[in-house]
Design an enzyme around this catalytic site. Structure first.
Site, PDB file in Angstrom:
ATOM      1  N   ARG A  25       0.832  -1.226   0.000  1.00  0.00           N
ATOM      2  CA  ARG A  25       0.000   0.000   0.000  1.00  0.00           C
ATOM      3  C   ARG A  25       0.857   1.262   0.000  1.00  0.00           C
ATOM      4  O   ARG A  25       0.474   2.271   0.603  1.00  0.00           O
ATOM      5  CB  ARG A  25      -0.953   0.016   1.194  1.00  0.00           C
ATOM      6  N   ARG A  29      -3.269   6.820   1.219  1.00  0.00           N
ATOM      7  CA  ARG A  29      -3.767   8.041   1.877  1.00  0.00           C
ATOM      8  C   ARG A  29      -2.825   8.669   2.877  1.00  0.00           C
ATOM      9  O   ARG A  29      -3.025   9.808   3.279  1.00  0.00           O
ATOM     10  CB  ARG A  29      -5.110   7.731   2.557  1.00  0.00           C
ATOM     11  N   ARG A  38      -6.074  11.855  -5.763  1.00  0.00           N
ATOM     12  CA  ARG A  38      -7.357  11.174  -5.605  1.00  0.00           C
ATOM     13  C   ARG A  38      -8.502  12.182  -5.683  1.00  0.00           C
ATOM     14  O   ARG A  38      -9.537  11.904  -6.307  1.00  0.00           O
ATOM     15  CB  ARG A  38      -7.370  10.451  -4.267  1.00  0.00           C
ATOM     16  N   ASP A  75      -6.790  -2.340  -7.665  1.00  0.00           N
ATOM     17  CA  ASP A  75      -7.330  -2.997  -6.468  1.00  0.00           C
ATOM     18  C   ASP A  75      -7.689  -4.439  -6.792  1.00  0.00           C
ATOM     19  O   ASP A  75      -8.021  -4.758  -7.943  1.00  0.00           O
ATOM     20  CB  ASP A  75      -8.571  -2.261  -5.948  1.00  0.00           C
ATOM     21  N   TYR A 152     -15.048 -11.407  -0.366  1.00  0.00           N
ATOM     22  CA  TYR A 152     -15.737 -10.126  -0.610  1.00  0.00           C
ATOM     23  C   TYR A 152     -16.974 -10.336  -1.489  1.00  0.00           C
ATOM     24  O   TYR A 152     -17.996  -9.680  -1.309  1.00  0.00           O
ATOM     25  CB  TYR A 152     -14.783  -9.122  -1.262  1.00  0.00           C
TER      26      TYR A 152
HETATM   27  O1  CP3 Z   1       0.041   0.822  -3.250  1.00  0.00           O
HETATM   28  C1  CP3 Z   1      -0.371  -0.339  -3.456  1.00  0.00           C
HETATM   29  O2  CP3 Z   1      -0.179  -1.285  -2.673  1.00  0.00           O
HETATM   30  C2  CP3 Z   1      -1.085  -0.663  -4.752  1.00  0.00           C
HETATM   31  C3  CP3 Z   1      -2.501  -0.602  -4.783  1.00  0.00           C
HETATM   32  C4  CP3 Z   1      -3.361  -1.503  -3.905  1.00  0.00           C
HETATM   33  C5  CP3 Z   1      -4.559  -1.046  -3.317  1.00  0.00           C
HETATM   34  N1  CP3 Z   1      -5.195  -2.116  -2.740  1.00  0.00           N
HETATM   35  C6  CP3 Z   1      -5.039   0.356  -3.353  1.00  0.00           C
HETATM   36  C7  CP3 Z   1      -6.104   0.765  -2.425  1.00  0.00           C
HETATM   37  C8  CP3 Z   1      -3.249  -2.877  -3.602  1.00  0.00           C
HETATM   38  C9  CP3 Z   1      -2.128  -3.843  -3.918  1.00  0.00           C
HETATM   39  C10 CP3 Z   1      -4.436  -3.239  -2.891  1.00  0.00           C
HETATM   40  C11 CP3 Z   1      -4.720  -4.616  -2.440  1.00  0.00           C
HETATM   41  C12 CP3 Z   1      -5.966  -4.894  -1.723  1.00  0.00           C
HETATM   42  N2  CP3 Z   1      -7.178  -4.277  -1.864  1.00  0.00           N
HETATM   43  C13 CP3 Z   1      -6.119  -5.947  -0.796  1.00  0.00           C
HETATM   44  C14 CP3 Z   1      -5.048  -6.968  -0.436  1.00  0.00           C
HETATM   45  C15 CP3 Z   1      -4.045  -6.442   0.512  1.00  0.00           C
HETATM   46  C16 CP3 Z   1      -4.560  -6.213   1.903  1.00  0.00           C
HETATM   47  O3  CP3 Z   1      -4.583  -5.040   2.314  1.00  0.00           O
HETATM   48  O4  CP3 Z   1      -4.914  -7.209   2.580  1.00  0.00           O
HETATM   49  C17 CP3 Z   1      -7.447  -5.926  -0.325  1.00  0.00           C
HETATM   50  C18 CP3 Z   1      -8.057  -6.852   0.705  1.00  0.00           C
HETATM   51  C19 CP3 Z   1      -8.120  -4.877  -1.023  1.00  0.00           C
HETATM   52  C20 CP3 Z   1      -9.563  -4.502  -0.914  1.00  0.00           C
HETATM   53  C21 CP3 Z   1      -9.744  -3.112  -0.435  1.00  0.00           C
HETATM   54  N3  CP3 Z   1      -9.415  -1.979  -1.148  1.00  0.00           N
HETATM   55  C22 CP3 Z   1     -10.283  -2.707   0.805  1.00  0.00           C
HETATM   56  C23 CP3 Z   1     -10.761  -3.642   1.898  1.00  0.00           C
HETATM   57  C24 CP3 Z   1     -10.267  -1.314   0.816  1.00  0.00           C
HETATM   58  C25 CP3 Z   1     -10.827  -0.413   1.889  1.00  0.00           C
HETATM   59  C26 CP3 Z   1     -10.005  -0.372   3.099  1.00  0.00           C
HETATM   60  C27 CP3 Z   1      -8.858   0.559   2.958  1.00  0.00           C
HETATM   61  O5  CP3 Z   1      -7.733   0.166   3.279  1.00  0.00           O
HETATM   62  O6  CP3 Z   1      -9.118   1.687   2.531  1.00  0.00           O
HETATM   63  C28 CP3 Z   1      -9.670  -0.881  -0.396  1.00  0.00           C
HETATM   64  C29 CP3 Z   1      -9.420   0.527  -0.805  1.00  0.00           C
HETATM   65  C30 CP3 Z   1      -8.047   0.869  -1.308  1.00  0.00           C
HETATM   66  N4  CP3 Z   1      -7.263   0.093  -2.122  1.00  0.00           N
HETATM   67  C31 CP3 Z   1      -7.368   2.093  -1.059  1.00  0.00           C
HETATM   68  C32 CP3 Z   1      -6.161   2.041  -1.763  1.00  0.00           C
HETATM   69  C33 CP3 Z   1      -5.106   3.119  -1.867  1.00  0.00           C
HETATM   70  C34 CP3 Z   1      -7.909   3.269  -0.258  1.00  0.00           C
HETATM   71  C35 CP3 Z   1      -8.901   3.965  -1.134  1.00  0.00           C
HETATM   72  C36 CP3 Z   1      -8.999   5.418  -0.925  1.00  0.00           C
HETATM   73  O7  CP3 Z   1      -8.181   6.182  -1.496  1.00  0.00           O
HETATM   74  O8  CP3 Z   1      -9.925   5.795  -0.213  1.00  0.00           O
END
Ligand code: CP3
Length: 344
Positions: A25, A29, A38, A75, A152
């Site tokens: 990640r 944010r 964003r 994502d 999910y």
């Molecule tokens: O920088 C990176 O790692 C690359 C991009 C990336 C994102 N999500 C961007 C993201 C990657 C590799 C992921 C993987 C992901 N997404 C996983 C597996 C890794 C883990 O954390 O266990 C999972 C389970 C998700 C599903 C997901 N996406 C959730 C549950 C959420 C909401 C919770 C949260 O952390 O915000 C997201 C949103 C998300 N994915 C954000 C980002 C940058 C935040 C979105 C925002 O800007 O509001």
């Protein structure tokens, strides 16, 4: 393949004096520049599908910290969306999806070969990145592993215990297996296209693998991961694959051999000494600093970072967090971690 890329060298089994480093990640944010881009995109999904802005946020942590790898900005839930599920994100809460709970829901899902239409902008982001990344930076593509994505899709959201997925696999295994097969095939399509667009390494996120016990772990974590890796290796034998069966505990042992993964990513529920003894003996490992240190910093951050680097210094290691960095993290602590890894 450029062998100057330290991540590729570690993934090929080389023990490096300073482990390469990137961060789960890393685009997110906690970075003010991410929040600005964003806002420009409007919302998270629009950012994922805007190749120019997704390229920009992928590059932001590389510019700031000089990480050894850039991870595609996208994502894991884009695959269900490409198969026809509704997907949206509720600010401050997380993802919401239309649910798969019966045969009629499943019948509405599309064909694995048709995911590319929706995912075209993601491949374009990778093509953009291959032209602009520094030559020493490795480009990582990724997808969710089928079990985690299925958790999910069955719940329609994130859940603390993945209850709906467990319930469906236990009450209607034929339907659950059909869903897992569909996800496995779609993921192979998606990741092959990512490699063709320029991804040099693939990471499979099985964030909820730890909730699978006994034979379920073999059937829903190991078997689909192995099927994806086998298919990718047949098409793209030179592309290394990192598997992340988060919270697998003792099931981390032998995971690389059973699935064909080139590297196993480790969360922070196990100690680096244990990892060296039981997992790194089979090849490259990645991890495992608790992401809370990116919030709390101080002496503990530097001490833990050095402890992990030292414990894993006798084999191939890519330094990373045990899970994604959180929005409340301080970017200065990320810099301190990088300095502790590279300067220690
Ligand atoms: O920088 C990176 O790692 C690359 C991009 C990336 C994102 N999500 C961007 C993201 C990657 C590799 C992921 C993987 C992901 N997404 C996983 C597996 C890794 C883990 O954390 O266990 C999972 C389970 C998700 C599903 C997901 N996406 C959730 C549950 C959420 C909401 C919770 C949260 O952390 O915000 C997201 C949103 C998300 N994915 C954000 C980002 C940058 C935040 C979105 C925002 O800007 O509001």
């Amino acid at each position: 393949m450029t062998k100057d890329k330290t991540i590729l060298r570690a993934l090929a089994g080389e023990t490096l004096q300073t482990p390469p480093i990137w961060m789960m990640r890393q685009a997110g944010r906690y970075l003010p520049e991410y929040r600005a881009t964003r806002a420009q995109a409007g919302d998270f999904l629009s950012l994922c599908y805007n190749s120019d802005l997704a390229t920009e946020v992928t590059l932001q942590p590389i510019r700031r910290f000089g990480f050894d790898a850039a991870i595609l900005f996208a994502d894991i839930l884009l695959i269900p969306q490409a198969l026809g599920a509704d997907l949206w994100f509720v600010t401050g809460e997380g993802p919401r999806l239309s649910t798969i709970t019966n045969e009629a829901d499943f019948a509405r899902l599309g064909d694995p070969a048709d995911v590319h239409e929706t995912l075209g902008p993601i491949y374009q982001t990778l093509r953009n990145l291959t032209g602009v990344l520094p030559p020493e930076t490795t480009l990582i593509g990724f997808a969710g592993a089928p079990w985690t994505v299925a958790t999910y899709m069955t719940a329609g959201r994130g859940t603390p215990d993945q209850g709906p997925a467990h319930a469906l696999k236990d009450t209607n295994p034929a339907l659950f297996d059909a869903l897992m097969d569909r996800l496995t095939l779609a993921t192979i399509e998606y990741l092959s296209a990512q490699i063709e667009a320029g991804a040099e390494v693939i990471k499979l996120f099985d964030s909820w693998a730890g909730s699978l016990k006994g034979e379920d772990f073999d059937r829903y974590a190991i078997a689909p991961t192995k099927e994806i890796i086998t298919a990718l290796k047949a098409r793209h034998p030179d592309t290394p694959i990192i598997a992340f069966p988060r919270e697998a505990g003792e099931k981390y042992i032998g995971f690389a051999g059973k699935t064909g993964a080139d590297c196993v990513a480790i969360d922070n529920s196990v100690s680096a000494d244990w990892v060296a003894e039981h997992v790194q003996v089979d090849g490259c490992v990645q991890g495992n600093l608790a992401s809370s240190h990116m919030v709390t910093g101080g002496e503990a951050l530097a001490r833990e970072t050095r402890r992990i680097v030292d414990a894993l210094s006798n084999g191939p290691h890519i330094f990373n967090l045990g899970h994604g960095i959180t929005p409340d993290a301080d970017p200065d602590n990320v810099q301190r971690m990088v300095d502790a890894v590279r300067g220690g």
